[in-house]
Scaffold this motif. Structure first.
Motif, short mmCIF file in Angstrom:
data_model
loop_
_atom_site.label_atom_id
_atom_site.label_comp_id
_atom_site.label_asym_id
_atom_site.label_seq_id
_atom_site.Cartn_x
_atom_site.Cartn_y
_atom_site.Cartn_z
N ASP A 65 0.79 -1.23 0.00
CA ASP A 65 0.00 0.00 0.00
C ASP A 65 0.83 1.28 0.00
O ASP A 65 0.51 2.20 -0.76
CB ASP A 65 -0.97 0.00 1.18
N PRO A 66 1.88 1.41 0.83
CA PRO A 66 2.64 2.66 0.80
C PRO A 66 3.31 2.90 -0.56
O PRO A 66 3.34 4.03 -1.05
CB PRO A 66 3.70 2.48 1.88
N VAL A 67 3.80 1.84 -1.17
CA VAL A 67 4.45 1.97 -2.48
C VAL A 67 3.41 2.32 -3.53
O VAL A 67 3.63 3.18 -4.39
CB VAL A 67 5.20 0.68 -2.85
N ARG A 68 2.23 1.70 -3.46
CA ARG A 68 1.18 1.98 -4.42
C ARG A 68 0.73 3.43 -4.33
O ARG A 68 0.56 4.12 -5.34
CB ARG A 68 -0.01 1.05 -4.20
N SER A 69 0.53 3.93 -3.10
CA SER A 69 0.08 5.32 -2.95
C SER A 69 1.15 6.29 -3.43
O SER A 69 0.83 7.31 -4.07
CB SER A 69 -0.31 5.62 -1.50
N ALA A 70 2.43 5.99 -3.19
CA ALA A 70 3.50 6.86 -3.70
C ALA A 70 3.54 6.82 -5.22
O ALA A 70 3.77 7.86 -5.87
CB ALA A 70 4.84 6.42 -3.12
N ALA A 71 3.30 5.66 -5.80
CA ALA A 71 3.31 5.54 -7.27
C ALA A 71 2.14 6.30 -7.89
O ALA A 71 2.31 6.99 -8.90
CB ALA A 71 3.27 4.07 -7.68
N VAL A 72 0.96 6.22 -7.28
CA VAL A 72 -0.20 6.96 -7.79
C VAL A 72 0.06 8.45 -7.70
O VAL A 72 -0.21 9.21 -8.65
CB VAL A 72 -1.47 6.57 -7.01
N ARG A 73 0.61 8.88 -6.58
CA ARG A 73 0.94 10.30 -6.41
C ARG A 73 1.93 10.75 -7.47
O ARG A 73 1.77 11.81 -8.08
CB ARG A 73 1.52 10.48 -5.00
N ALA A 74 2.94 9.93 -7.73
CA ALA A 74 3.96 10.28 -8.73
C ALA A 74 3.35 10.36 -10.13
O ALA A 74 3.68 11.27 -10.90
CB ALA A 74 5.09 9.26 -8.70
N VAL A 75 2.46 9.44 -10.46
CA VAL A 75 1.85 9.45 -11.79
C VAL A 75 1.00 10.70 -11.98
O VAL A 75 1.03 11.33 -13.05
CB VAL A 75 1.01 8.17 -12.01
N ILE A 76 0.26 11.08 -10.95
CA ILE A 76 -0.57 12.29 -11.05
C ILE A 76 0.31 13.53 -11.23
O ILE A 76 0.05 14.39 -12.07
CB ILE A 76 -1.49 12.42 -9.82
N ILE A 77 1.39 13.60 -10.46
CA ILE A 77 2.30 14.76 -10.56
C ILE A 77 2.96 14.80 -11.93
O ILE A 77 3.07 15.87 -12.55
CB ILE A 77 3.35 14.71 -9.43
N ILE A 78 3.36 13.65 -12.45
CA ILE A 78 3.99 13.61 -13.77
C ILE A 78 2.99 14.02 -14.85
O ILE A 78 3.34 14.75 -15.79
CB ILE A 78 4.58 12.21 -14.04
N ALA A 79 1.74 13.59 -14.72
CA ALA A 79 0.72 13.97 -15.71
C ALA A 79 0.50 15.48 -15.70
O ALA A 79 0.43 16.12 -16.76
CB ALA A 79 -0.59 13.24 -15.42
N VAL A 80 0.41 16.07 -14.51
CA VAL A 80 0.23 17.52 -14.42
C VAL A 80 1.44 18.24 -15.01
O VAL A 80 1.30 19.25 -15.71
CB VAL A 80 -0.02 17.93 -12.95
N THR A 81 2.64 17.71 -14.75
CA THR A 81 3.86 18.32 -15.29
C THR A 81 3.87 18.29 -16.81
O THR A 81 4.23 19.28 -17.46
CB THR A 81 5.10 17.59 -14.73
N LEU A 82 3.46 17.16 -17.38
CA LEU A 82 3.43 17.07 -18.84
C LEU A 82 2.40 18.04 -19.44
O LEU A 82 2.65 18.66 -20.48
CB LEU A 82 3.12 15.63 -19.27
N ILE A 83 1.26 18.18 -18.78
CA ILE A 83 0.25 19.12 -19.27
C ILE A 83 0.78 20.55 -19.18
O ILE A 83 0.62 21.34 -20.11
CB ILE A 83 -1.06 18.96 -18.47
N GLN A 84 1.46 20.86 -18.07
CA GLN A 84 2.03 22.20 -17.92
C GLN A 84 3.07 22.46 -19.00
O GLN A 84 3.11 23.55 -19.57
CB GLN A 84 2.70 22.35 -16.55
N ALA A 85 3.91 21.48 -19.28
CA ALA A 85 4.94 21.66 -20.30
C ALA A 85 4.30 21.88 -21.67
O ALA A 85 4.77 22.72 -22.46
CB ALA A 85 5.86 20.45 -20.33
N MET A 86 3.23 21.14 -21.96
CA MET A 86 2.56 21.31 -23.25
C MET A 86 1.92 22.69 -23.35
O MET A 86 2.02 23.36 -24.39
CB MET A 86 1.49 20.23 -23.42
N VAL A 87 1.28 23.15 -22.27
CA VAL A 87 0.68 24.49 -22.27
C VAL A 87 1.75 25.55 -22.43
O VAL A 87 1.59 26.53 -23.17
CB VAL A 87 -0.16 24.70 -20.99
#
Length: 177
Positions: A65-87
């Motif tokens: 569970d701790p690894v899964r929650s960290a991975a989900v958090r990382a994926v969300i942050i990476i997705a937001v970063t990619l959207i920001q870079a595209m904008v």
């Protein structure tokens, strides 16, 4: 029988047949349906129906569970970063005043995304060290521990034997001479 009469009969038979089918078939494959005895069409349909998928047991253990929650958090942050870079890229192409703030925030988001990925890696390592020790029968370390335990057991048995001998010898003495 005229055309109109045939049409009425065929419409009626279609309606009767569809109602009969709906009575026999379930809207979902998982729902059991009562069937009439001796219904050959139903038996053929049952033989042709296969499940949509077959569940297989998982080969690996799921992520902790701790690894899964960290991975989900990382994926969300990476997705937001990619959207920001595209904008930021599109604002730069358009010559918008928003381009500079978006580039600065994209750089900051990239640092945060890198931190999130490192967090996943560290969380996984910490969890493995705390809970994930797997000792296999062929492990060298396990064999060494087994030998050390056997040696300590033999030493304790020898000490107990010496104590027993000493007590018997002392119990048989009447004087200290």
């Amino acid at each position: 029988m005229g055309t109109a009469e045939r049409r009425e009969a065929s419409d009626e038979s279609v309606a009767v047949r569809s109602q009969a089918r709906q009575g026999r078939q379930a809207p979902d494959r998982d729902i059991p349906v009562r069937r009439r005895a001796g219904d050959a069409v139903w038996d053929e349909q049952q033989q042709d129906c296969r499940p949509l998928w077959v569940e297989e047991p998982a080969r690996k253990h799921p992520m902790p569970d701790p690894v899964r929650s960290a991975a989900v958090r990382a994926v969300i942050i990476i997705a937001v970063t990619l959207i920001q870079a595209m904008v930021a890229f599109l604002c730069t192409l358009a010559g918008s005043w928003l381009a500079f703030p978006m580039v600065i925030s994209s750089v900051a988001s990239t640092v945060v995304a890198t931190w999130a990925v490192v967090d996943v890696w560290v969380t996984r390592q910490v969890w493995s060290q705390r809970y994930g020790v797997v000792s296999e029968p062929s492990s060298t370390a396990r064999a060494l521990r087994r030998e050390r335990r056997a040696g300590r057991r033999q030493e304790r048995a020898a000490q107990r034997e010496q104590e027993r001998i000493r007590r018997r010898g002392a119990a048989g003495q009447l004087s200290h001479s």
